[in-house]
Write a protein that holds these residues in place. Structure first.
Motif, PDB file in Angstrom:
ATOM      1  N   TYR A  41      -9.197   0.192  -8.129  1.00 46.48           N
ATOM      2  CA  TYR A  41      -7.339   0.459  -7.607  1.00 46.48           C
ATOM      3  C   TYR A  41      -6.612   0.374  -9.281  1.00 46.48           C
ATOM      4  N   TRP A  42      -5.625   1.299  -9.709  1.00 49.57           N
ATOM      5  CA  TRP A  42      -4.614   0.867 -10.270  1.00 49.57           C
ATOM      6  C   TRP A  42      -3.542   1.735  -9.603  1.00 49.57           C
ATOM      7  N   GLN A  43      -2.214   0.947 -10.488  1.00 50.01           N
ATOM      8  CA  GLN A  43      -0.896   1.019  -9.749  1.00 50.01           C
ATOM      9  C   GLN A  43      -0.194   0.994 -10.732  1.00 50.01           C
ATOM     10  N   ILE A  44       1.039   1.474 -11.311  1.00 49.71           N
ATOM     11  CA  ILE A  44       1.948   1.184 -11.452  1.00 49.71           C
ATOM     12  C   ILE A  44       3.755   1.808 -11.117  1.00 49.71           C
ATOM     13  N   LEU A  45       4.148   0.038 -10.848  1.00 53.06           N
ATOM     14  CA  LEU A  45       5.406   0.341 -10.204  1.00 53.06           C
ATOM     15  C   LEU A  45       5.927  -0.300 -11.679  1.00 53.06           C
ATOM     16  N   GLU A  46       8.046   0.370 -10.889  1.00 53.47           N
ATOM     17  CA  GLU A  46       8.731   0.367 -11.743  1.00 53.47           C
ATOM     18  C   GLU A  46       9.757  -0.780 -11.382  1.00 53.47           C
ATOM     19  N   ASN A  47      10.525  -1.918 -11.903  1.00 59.57           N
ATOM     20  CA  ASN A  47      10.864  -2.503 -11.401  1.00 59.57           C
ATOM     21  C   ASN A  47      10.293  -2.932  -8.696  1.00 59.57           C
ATOM     22  N   GLY A  48       9.062  -2.354  -9.175  1.00 56.17           N
ATOM     23  CA  GLY A  48       8.742  -3.202  -6.942  1.00 56.17           C
ATOM     24  C   GLY A  48       8.458  -1.934  -7.125  1.00 56.17           C
ATOM     25  N   THR A  49       8.982  -0.693  -7.195  1.00 53.86           N
ATOM     26  CA  THR A  49       9.208   0.569  -6.845  1.00 53.86           C
ATOM     27  C   THR A  49       7.582   1.440  -6.960  1.00 53.86           C
ATOM     28  N   LEU A  50       6.917   1.467  -6.398  1.00 52.70           N
ATOM     29  CA  LEU A  50       5.629   2.439  -6.896  1.00 52.70           C
ATOM     30  C   LEU A  50       5.825   3.765  -7.264  1.00 52.70           C
ATOM     31  N   ARG A  51       5.315   4.020  -8.552  1.00 50.27           N
ATOM     32  CA  ARG A  51       5.895   5.148  -9.742  1.00 50.27           C
ATOM     33  C   ARG A  51       4.704   5.803  -9.471  1.00 50.27           C
ATOM     34  N   ALA A  52       3.364   5.300  -9.193  1.00 52.96           N
ATOM     35  CA  ALA A  52       2.099   6.006  -9.571  1.00 52.96           C
ATOM     36  C   ALA A  52       1.175   4.765  -9.555  1.00 52.96           C
ATOM     37  N   ARG A  53      -0.207   5.495  -8.616  1.00 51.43           N
ATOM     38  CA  ARG A  53      -1.139   5.032  -8.217  1.00 51.43           C
ATOM     39  C   ARG A  53      -2.804   6.027  -8.169  1.00 51.43           C
ATOM     40  N   SER A  54      -3.743   5.054  -8.346  1.00 46.10           N
ATOM     41  CA  SER A  54      -5.114   6.151  -8.219  1.00 46.10           C
ATOM     42  C   SER A  54      -5.174   6.441  -6.836  1.00 46.10           C
ATOM     43  N   ARG A  55      -6.432   7.530  -6.932  1.00 50.81           N
ATOM     44  CA  ARG A  55      -6.324   8.316  -5.269  1.00 50.81           C
ATOM     45  C   ARG A  55      -7.049   7.436  -4.374  1.00 50.81           C
ATOM     46  N   SER A  56      -8.195   6.163  -4.840  1.00 52.34           N
ATOM     47  CA  SER A  56      -8.272   5.201  -4.163  1.00 52.34           C
ATOM     48  C   SER A  56      -7.629   5.151  -3.341  1.00 52.34           C
ATOM     49  N   LEU A  57      -6.314   4.156  -3.151  1.00 58.52           N
ATOM     50  CA  LEU A  57      -5.533   3.799  -2.709  1.00 58.52           C
ATOM     51  C   LEU A  57      -5.186   4.351  -1.653  1.00 58.52           C
ATOM     52  N   TRP A  58      -4.970   5.749  -2.035  1.00 53.12           N
ATOM     53  CA  TRP A  58      -4.912   6.881  -0.182  1.00 53.12           C
ATOM     54  C   TRP A  58      -3.403   6.420  -0.766  1.00 53.12           C
ATOM     55  N   GLN A  59      -2.484   6.147   0.686  1.00 55.17           N
ATOM     56  CA  GLN A  59      -1.306   5.692   0.674  1.00 55.17           C
ATOM     57  C   GLN A  59      -0.860   4.454   0.910  1.00 55.17           C
ATOM     58  N   HIS A  60      -2.109   3.199   0.408  1.00 56.89           N
ATOM     59  CA  HIS A  60      -1.421   2.345   0.082  1.00 56.89           C
ATOM     60  C   HIS A  60      -1.027   1.532  -1.304  1.00 56.89           C
ATOM     61  N   THR A  61      -0.586   0.451  -0.881  1.00 57.50           N
ATOM     62  CA  THR A  61       0.082  -0.445  -2.434  1.00 57.50           C
ATOM     63  C   THR A  61      -1.023  -1.580  -2.182  1.00 57.50           C
ATOM     64  N   LEU A  62      -1.073  -2.357  -3.803  1.00 55.22           N
ATOM     65  CA  LEU A  62      -1.266  -3.365  -4.155  1.00 55.22           C
ATOM     66  C   LEU A  62      -0.310  -4.491  -3.791  1.00 55.22           C
ATOM     67  N   THR A  63      -0.880  -5.549  -3.212  1.00 53.95           N
ATOM     68  CA  THR A  63       0.686  -6.204  -3.165  1.00 53.95           C
ATOM     69  C   THR A  63       0.370  -7.575  -4.541  1.00 53.95           C
ATOM     70  N   VAL A  64       1.694  -7.118  -5.154  1.00 52.33           N
ATOM     71  CA  VAL A  64       1.055  -7.907  -6.578  1.00 52.33           C
ATOM     72  C   VAL A  64       1.941  -9.037  -7.127  1.00 52.33           C
ATOM     73  N   THR A  65       2.147 -10.470  -7.966  1.00 57.19           N
ATOM     74  CA  THR A  65       2.976 -10.832  -7.789  1.00 57.19           C
ATOM     75  C   THR A  65       3.556 -10.699  -9.258  1.00 57.19           C
ATOM     76  N   ASP A  66       5.381 -10.142  -9.011  1.00 56.20           N
ATOM     77  CA  ASP A  66       5.407  -9.804 -10.416  1.00 56.20           C
ATOM     78  C   ASP A  66       5.248 -10.742 -11.703  1.00 56.20           C
ATOM     79  N   PRO A  67       4.634 -10.549 -12.921  1.00 59.98           N
ATOM     80  CA  PRO A  67       4.553 -11.575 -13.724  1.00 59.98           C
ATOM     81  C   PRO A  67       5.858 -12.049 -14.833  1.00 59.98           C
ATOM     82  N   GLY A  68       6.859 -11.136 -14.213  1.00 58.30           N
ATOM     83  CA  GLY A  68       8.576 -11.228 -15.363  1.00 58.30           C
ATOM     84  C   GLY A  68       7.628 -10.736 -16.962  1.00 58.30           C
ATOM     85  N   ILE A  69       8.899 -10.785 -17.222  1.00 57.01           N
ATOM     86  CA  ILE A  69       9.074 -10.348 -18.592  1.00 57.01           C
ATOM     87  C   ILE A  69       8.467 -11.126 -19.610  1.00 57.01           C
TER      88      ILE A  69
END
Lengths: 223, 449
Positions: B84-112
């Motif tokens: 899978y891959w996904q791109i979040l903008e400040n925690g909001t989903l912006r893009a994701r791989s097809r394989s994720l379908w409608q799901h999101t991966l829960t990621v701990t924000d690593p910080g800047i």
């Protein structure tokens, strides 16, 4: 009967000689292996008594050499070692009988007598020719069952004849086996002996072969 | 293979060593392989992540993140493939791989400003993922974008598992090969020891008198010492026998002279002397024959062939008892063997056979018999036999049942002494032939050490 005694112990040798002389034997005595071997090779004996533990040349070797040279007189071996190994070795080397020391000299005389008898093919101690019998163990002579008195010389002569029943015996041969000393006897002495035997046992008991010697007369032709 | 042998010891030590070494090597190889696979996995994720970052741009028109191209790797298209891959903008989903379908991966924000970060994630169906997370700020935007790429951990585990299986098979083969090599090395290396064992067994059974002198340097000193010992034994026995023979010779001649003189003396004093001399003679005979005994029981390098000795004795008896014309039969003597001194056997058998011949009428039978651990020679005659209950008396020293038959009465006593020395026995009873049945036996010794 002429016997050779090969024994290194002088006392034993003397006792043996005494007993054998009493038994009517004529003796030669050797005190070591070499002398014994020489005598056994060159003289004619009716029996040999051979001690195995001898100086100069061991008895067993002497025995072996005699047999290799074809000497076939009966041999009685004497030994101080009373082991079966020695008995086996002695008999394998060609001895005829065995006696372990210590023994009584009478035993030796009896064994020698038995050996000589066996060698001339007699099974019993009583030798017979016609009406004459001679008992070698009791040294008695009978004619038709009656005891005949013989002198020692006459007895030896008769005994030698009876041990060689079919042989023609020369005067020399008789002298050698009847007389103790090795000297030249007047040949008349043998003639005299033979005549005395004829007188006591019958005139035709011994016949004369001119130039050859004497022989017991064949029993069948006698009658 | 027996326990507690050098070969087994060497084999165990080297086997344990080989197994331990192979185990350590195996673990090390698995560890190295795993880190290699993980690095390859991470490299792939890294490339993917950088690709995603490169493909992202902020649309100048609406200020929203767009992918200028979609990563083409098919793994990311198959739904729930674990990749899978996904791109979040400040925690909001912006893009994701097809394989994720409608799901999101829960990621701990690593910080800047933390750079690349590894995280263990869970996918929508619960599969464990190994993820790479990076916070990035793109030009034309103030927002912080979190890029995530993840792949299934099971992918790594499967590779490692396959490798481990292959490795196990390889190491097993290697281990078996090594232990086998060690085994053969020991067998060949220790062959001289086996040869020594064989040689010892042969001398023990009397087949050979000495050990061969052709052993390697490490064993040869022992072998030489053993040979020296064997030679020494033989020499000591030979010397003792020579001395007894000399003593016999030295004593018996004077004894004989004295006996005959005493015999000639007659009278009471002569009788007394004769009697005492006879006692002396018997003692001398008895102790000399004892001194002659080798008693070389269980001593290596000695053996007597019963058949040959009996054959010699038959020849002797046939001579000594010529008048009786005895039929002396030797039966089955190859069955028995005597692991002792030849002369000792000759003395025993000689005396027993002599006794039989003395009494036999026509037949003497000498028979060999073997049971599991006893060798026996039975001598039977057809003579008058021993009266009931007198067997024990016959075996006593100097006793004769018939004083008229010549003999010292020592024969059977000596036989019994020698037999005892070899752990054997002599027994007498009635024979089916009518006379005495003398049974001489001794323990059987097998060739095995």
């Amino acid at each position: 009967m002429r016997v050779l005694v090969v024994e290194d112990n002088l006392q034993v040798s003397r006792q043996l000689a005494d007993a054998l002389k009493r038994g009517g034997y004529v003796l030669d005595v050797a005190a070591d292996g070499e002398e014994g071997e020489f005598l056994g090779q060159n003289e004619s004996y009716d029996a040999v008594i051979l001690d195995l533990g001898l100086p100069k040349c061991e008895g067993l070797k002497v025995l072996q050499r005699w047999r290799q040279e074809g000497r076939n007189m009966p041999i009685l071996i004497l030994t101080a070692r009373d082991t079966w190994r020695e008995k086996v070795m002695g008999l394998r080397a060609g001895a005829d009988d065995y006696l372990a020391k210590p023994f009584e000299v009478e035993e030796v005389v009896a064994r020698v007598e038995a050996l000589i008898r066996r060698a001339s093919g007699h099974a019993s101690s009583v030798l017979t020719w016609g009406a004459v019998t001679l008992d070698t163990s009791s040294q008695r002579v009978t004619l038709h069952g009656n005891s005949v008195e013989l002198t020692a010389l006459e007895f030896r002569t008769l005994s030698y004849f009876l041990h060689h029943p079919n042989a023609i015996l020369s005067k020399t041969q008789l002298t050698e086996h009847i007389y103790n000393q090795d000297f030249d006897l007047d040949s008349n002495v043998i003639e005299v002996l033979i005549n005395r035997l004829r007188k006591k046992l019958g005139p035709s008991f011994i016949s004369t072969h001119r130039g050859k010697g004497y022989q017991l007369t064949d029993i069948d032709s006698e009658t | 293979m027996k326990r507690n042998t050098l070969a087994l010891r060497l084999l165990i030590i080297s086997s344990v060593w080989v197994v331990l070494t192979l185990m350590v090597v195996g673990l090390l190889l698995i560890f190295l392989f795993r880190s290699h696979v993980e690095r390859r996995f991470d490299d792939f994720l890294f490339d993917q992540l950088k690709g995603n970052i490169a493909a992202s741009e902020i649309s100048p028109t609406d200020g929203v993140l767009h992918m200028t191209w979609v990563p083409s790797n098919l793994r990311f298209h198959r739904p729930l493939s674990g990749w899978y891959w996904q791109i979040l903008e400040n925690g909001t989903l912006r893009a994701r791989s097809r394989s994720l379908w409608q799901h999101t991966l829960t990621v701990t924000d690593p910080g800047i400003g933390t750079g690349l970060q590894h995280q263990i994630l869970k996918d929508p169906v619960g599969m464990t993922l190994r993820g790479l997370v990076e916070n990035v700020t793109l030009p034309e935007s103030d927002a912080s974008f979190t890029f995530v790429v993840a792949g299934p951990v099971s992918n790594i585990e499967q590779d490692v598992h396959e490798f481990s299986t292959m490795l196990l098979i390889t190491l097993l083969a290697l281990g078996v090969g090594l232990v086998g090599a060690v085994f053969f090395q020991i067998r060949i290396g220790l062959r001289p020891l086996a040869r020594l064992q064989q040689a010892l067994a042969e001398t023990r059974s009397g087949k050979t008198a000495r050990l061969p002198e052709s052993f390697p340097g490490e064993i040869q000193p022992v072998v030489s010492e053993l040979n020296a010992l064997l030679d020494h034994n033989a020499a000591v026995l030979e010397r003792a026998r020579t001395h007894t023979a000399n003593l016999a010779h030295a004593l018996k001649n004077p004894l004989m002279v004295l006996t005959n003189e005493a015999h000639a003396m007659k009278g009471e004093r002569g009788c007394l002397m004769e009697e005492q001399l006879e006692n002396m003679t018997h003692s001398i005979q008895r102790y000399l024959s004892k001194a002659r005994m080798a008693g070389a029981n269980r001593l290596p390098g000695v053996r007597a062939v019963v058949g040959t000795i009996a054959e010699d004795l038959r020849f002797t008896m046939e001579h000594l008892y010529k008048e009786k014309d005895l039929d002396i039969q030797l039966v089955g003597l190859e069955e028995v063997s005597f692991q002792g001194d030849e002369q000792d056997l000759q003395e025993m058998l000689g005396n027993v056979m002599d006794n039989a011949c003395k009494w036999a009428k026509t037949v003497v039978q000498v028979r060999g018999e073997r049971t599991a651990n006893i060798w026996r020679v039975i001598v039977e005659d057809d003579g008058p036999g021993i009266p009931e209950g007198q067997e024990a008396v016959v075996l006593q020293r100097g006793r004769r049942l018939d004083e008229a038959v010549p003999g010292s009465g020592l024969g059977l006593d000596i036989v019994r002494d020698i037999a005892l020395l070899y752990g054997g026995a002599l027994s007498l009873d009635r024979s089916s032939l009518g006379g005495v049945r003398a049974s001489l036996e001794w323990p059987a010794i097998t060739e095995a050490v």
